[in-house]
Motif scaffolding. Sequence first.
Motif, PDB file in Angstrom:
ATOM      1  N   LEU A  41      25.826  20.442  42.870  1.00 18.45           N
ATOM      2  CA  LEU A  41      26.436  20.023  44.130  1.00 18.45           C
ATOM      3  C   LEU A  41      25.958  18.625  44.524  1.00 18.45           C
ATOM      4  O   LEU A  41      25.449  18.417  45.624  1.00 18.45           O
ATOM      5  N   PHE A  44      26.502  16.662  48.225  1.00 23.42           N
ATOM      6  CA  PHE A  44      26.818  17.576  49.328  1.00 23.42           C
ATOM      7  C   PHE A  44      25.594  17.732  50.224  1.00 23.42           C
ATOM      8  O   PHE A  44      24.492  17.955  49.741  1.00 23.42           O
ATOM      9  N   ARG A  48      26.649  21.418  54.798  1.00 26.34           N
ATOM     10  CA  ARG A  48      28.046  21.573  54.371  1.00 26.34           C
ATOM     11  C   ARG A  48      28.164  22.573  53.206  1.00 26.34           C
ATOM     12  O   ARG A  48      29.204  22.658  52.560  1.00 26.34           O
ATOM     13  N   ILE A  49      27.070  23.304  52.929  1.00 25.91           N
ATOM     14  CA  ILE A  49      27.049  24.292  51.857  1.00 25.91           C
ATOM     15  C   ILE A  49      26.837  25.664  52.482  1.00 25.91           C
ATOM     16  O   ILE A  49      25.966  25.833  53.326  1.00 25.91           O
ATOM     17  N   ALA A  62      31.277  24.750  49.319  1.00 28.36           N
ATOM     18  CA  ALA A  62      30.773  23.459  49.775  1.00 28.36           C
ATOM     19  C   ALA A  62      31.952  22.595  50.170  1.00 28.36           C
ATOM     20  O   ALA A  62      33.000  22.635  49.536  1.00 28.36           O
TER      21      ALA A  62
END
Length: 136
Positions: A41, A44, A48-49, A62
């Motif tokens: 990820l 990110f 936002r996960i 995500a």
Amino acid sequence: MLFENADMEKAEKTLCGDRPKRLIEADVFEAPDHYRIELSLPGFRRDRIGVTLENGCLCVEASGETSEETGEKKTEKETGKYLRKEREEGSCGRSFYLGTEIREDQIRADLENGILTLFLPKRQGQPQEKRQIPIG
């Protein structure tokens, strides 16, 4: 056993919902007492996960920010256009059916250097073996 393969697609869809448009790349490692899932990820933000567990299905989602959301704009001196834009923006996800072998109350997640690592401890005791079910 932790499932995540093409044969489980129909069951996974039923149990975990539709697959997202973009799948998060994942590595799954099995040790005698746990599984470890590492998901890529990069870029990110932690807030936002999302990681959720429902009906034996572990889902990771995500969402990235677009240029408009971050306020990223060209400077006055910068003119031109992108010739290539390979870094995707937007949302992505991945789901795994865990079965009954995982201690759901002890799952934990860490995010470091763009890698989300999920630790999934196995239940202690004998693994469930295949057995014949008598028909009455």
